[in-house]
Design a protein around this motif. Structure first.
Motif, PDB file in Angstrom:
ATOM      1  N   GLN A 287      -4.811  13.400  -2.529  1.00 27.07           N
ATOM      2  CA  GLN A 287      -3.461  13.496  -1.970  1.00 27.07           C
ATOM      3  C   GLN A 287      -3.109  12.267  -1.141  1.00 27.07           C
ATOM      4  OE1 GLN A 287      -1.180  15.395  -2.788  1.00 27.07           O
ATOM      5  NE2 GLN A 287      -0.088  16.419  -1.141  1.00 27.07           N
ATOM      6  N   LEU A 288      -4.040  11.828  -0.303  1.00 28.18           N
ATOM      7  CA  LEU A 288      -3.757  10.695   0.561  1.00 28.18           C
ATOM      8  C   LEU A 288      -3.687   9.379  -0.223  1.00 28.18           C
ATOM      9  CD1 LEU A 288      -5.973  11.558   3.669  1.00 28.18           C
ATOM     10  CD2 LEU A 288      -3.494  11.813   3.439  1.00 28.18           C
ATOM     11  N   VAL A 289      -4.579   9.204  -1.175  1.00 28.65           N
ATOM     12  CA  VAL A 289      -4.590   7.951  -1.945  1.00 28.65           C
ATOM     13  C   VAL A 289      -3.345   7.844  -2.826  1.00 28.65           C
ATOM     14  CG1 VAL A 289      -5.770   6.683  -3.786  1.00 28.65           C
ATOM     15  CG2 VAL A 289      -7.085   7.667  -1.893  1.00 28.65           C
TER      16      VAL A 289
ATOM     17  N   TRP B 267       3.539   2.318  -7.017  1.00 31.97           N
ATOM     18  CA  TRP B 267       2.560   2.000  -8.056  1.00 31.97           C
ATOM     19  C   TRP B 267       1.944   3.312  -8.520  1.00 31.97           C
ATOM     20  CZ3 TRP B 267      -3.127   0.271  -7.455  1.00 31.97           C
ATOM     21  CH2 TRP B 267      -3.637  -0.093  -8.710  1.00 31.97           C
ATOM     22  N   TYR B 268       2.086   3.606  -9.806  1.00 30.79           N
ATOM     23  CA  TYR B 268       1.669   4.893 -10.347  1.00 30.79           C
ATOM     24  C   TYR B 268       0.702   4.688 -11.516  1.00 30.79           C
ATOM     25  CZ  TYR B 268       5.841   6.018  -7.686  1.00 30.79           C
ATOM     26  OH  TYR B 268       6.776   6.117  -6.686  1.00 30.79           O
TER      27      TYR B 268
ATOM     28  N   ASN C  14       3.507  13.013 -13.516  1.00 32.63           N
ATOM     29  CA  ASN C  14       4.647  12.809 -12.618  1.00 32.63           C
ATOM     30  C   ASN C  14       4.187  13.005 -11.186  1.00 32.63           C
ATOM     31  OD1 ASN C  14       7.061  13.414 -10.996  1.00 32.63           O
ATOM     32  ND2 ASN C  14       8.150  13.434 -12.948  1.00 32.63           N
ATOM     33  N   PHE C  15       4.424  12.009 -10.338  1.00 37.91           N
ATOM     34  CA  PHE C  15       3.874  12.044  -8.986  1.00 37.91           C
ATOM     35  C   PHE C  15       4.408  13.210  -8.164  1.00 37.91           C
ATOM     36  CE2 PHE C  15       4.694  11.048  -4.504  1.00 37.91           C
ATOM     37  CZ  PHE C  15       3.392  10.967  -4.038  1.00 37.91           C
ATOM     38  N   ARG C  16       5.710  13.422  -8.143  1.00 32.75           N
ATOM     39  CA  ARG C  16       6.294  14.352  -7.174  1.00 32.75           C
ATOM     40  C   ARG C  16       5.825  15.795  -7.360  1.00 32.75           C
ATOM     41  NH1 ARG C  16      11.263  16.791  -6.649  1.00 32.75           N
ATOM     42  NH2 ARG C  16      12.029  15.802  -8.530  1.00 32.75           N
TER      43      ARG C  16
END
Length: 385
Positions: free
Chosen positions: A127-129, A138-139, A144-146
């Motif tokens: 979660q933090l990284v 940067w993904y 999907n990130f969100r």
């Protein structure tokens, strides 16, 4: 015997860890600060999620005030998330010898406890990284990130609650400096512990001071490590998506008109919009990546445009952008936002005509709202009843 003696080698052998400060008192001292940071990060993350993607029943109930609300909560969210990174690393250093405790499994319950710790550590680090990488947009992952960030937040909080419940007696025994029943350690350990905790505090302070200036602008001159500086960008304001990235070209803007659809639909050219009564407000752009800055905006109140279209007071508004690439080309705002006198269809920024990257010819600016919903290159407003 489940675990033969010959298997006790390397870090599993007795006396493998001789360093001090791998004790419960140090772990609890770090854990209470880390736990507070994770809880604050989680609560402010809830605010961000529901402002970006509210359930349908909540759209007309989201508050538009205080105007700086999202700037505060999202800035706090990113700042506590970054501060939690050195705290997590220090906490892991303190407790990592327990990963090699002998025997590795004493019972089924002990195995489940160790599994819960594994879930907590893995979920928290991930979660933090990923959150940190999101601040630089940067993904390097396929998902999907969100939605992943949202789901993982609940895993972290659930695992943290379980860990606290399991360790509650031990935490209580070491919570205060002089708790009854705790072991009296050598004086050198006390000095070393204070030095260690001071070093961790200095690291947390350093990463906070050198990044929080992207949102807390009085500290912007110290903004050395954050991916955004609040003064860097067109018209002294950062942008995330440029006009070129959104597919906005001069040809697409050549015959631009604002279309307002409602009971009394109409269209306006840019000169006609500029001829209408203009309002000026000071509102922040507050981005989900953590940067924000106040700016001076001028334009037409959305409520005036809706009244001209015959929209009822309770109406929601759908805003449509000209952008061709990227998310949030269409967004909706509830009546509290649409009717707020600070919500504008902005035509100028800091006294100058909007630059293409800031949404020329017209964009939304509204109080207490994520930057991704401050739609640029607006071409249509639709009244929803």
């Amino acid at each position: 015997m489940l675990f033969p003696a010959w298997a006790r080698v390397g870090p599993l052998r007795e006396g493998a860890f001789r360093g001090r400060l791998h004790d419960a008192r140090t772990a609890v001292s770090l854990g209470r600060v880390l736990g507070a940071a994770l809880v604050v990060c989680f609560v402010t993350g809830l605010v961000s999620h529901y402002l970006q993607q509210p359930p349908s029943w909540a759209v007309n109930h989201l508050p538009s005030r205080p105007s700086w609300g999202y700037r505060l909560t999202q800035g706090t969210h990113v700042a506590t998330g970054i501060a939690a990174i050195p705290l997590v690393l220090a906490k892991l250093w303190t407790v990592y010898p327990r990963l090699f405790a002998w025997p590795p499994l004493r019972s089924v319950l002990h195995g489940l406890e160790r599994l819960s710790v594994l879930v907590l550590v893995a979920a928290t680090l991930l979660q933090l990284v990923t959150g940190l990488l999101n601040t630089v947009q940067w993904y390097p992952w396929p998902w999907n990130f969100r939605p992943a960030h949202w789901a993982l937040a609940w895993v972290v909080v659930g695992a943290l609650a379980l860990h606290i419940a399991v360790k509650a007696p031990e935490i209580a025994a070491h919570w205060w400096r002089r708790s009854p029943g705790t072991l009296r350690l050598p004086a050198a350990d006390g000095r070393d512990r204070r030095a260690f905790l001071a070093t961790v505090g200095a690291a947390v302070g350093a990463v906070t001071v050198t990044t929080v200036g992207q949102s807390l602008t009085p500290l912007k001159d110290l903004d050395l490590l954050a991916p955004r500086h609040p003064d860097h960008g067109p018209q002294h304001l950062p942008v995330n998506r440029t006009a070129a990235a959104a597919g906005i070209t001069a040809a697409r803007l050549a015959d631009w008109r604002l279309t307002v659809r409602g009971p009394r639909p109409y269209e306006l050219t840019l000169p006609q919009l500029r001829a209408l009564p203009q309002r000026s407000v000071v509102l922040p752009i507050a981005c989900v990546e953590g940067w924000s800055k106040n700016a001076h905006w001028s334009g037409i109140r959305i409520r005036d445009l809706l009244d001209r279209a015959g929209a009822p007071d309770h109406a929601r508004v759908r805003v449509v952008s000209l952008q061709q690439h990227g998310a949030y080309a269409v967004m909706e705002m509830g009546d509290l936002y649409a009717r707020d006198p600070l919500t504008l269809l902005a035509l100028s920024l800091n006294g100058d005509v909007l630059s293409p990257d800031h949404g020329f010819p017209a964009r939304i600016i509204a109080p207490n709202r994520p930057g991704v919903l401050q739609t640029k290159w607006v071409t249509r407003l639709e009244v929803l009843t």
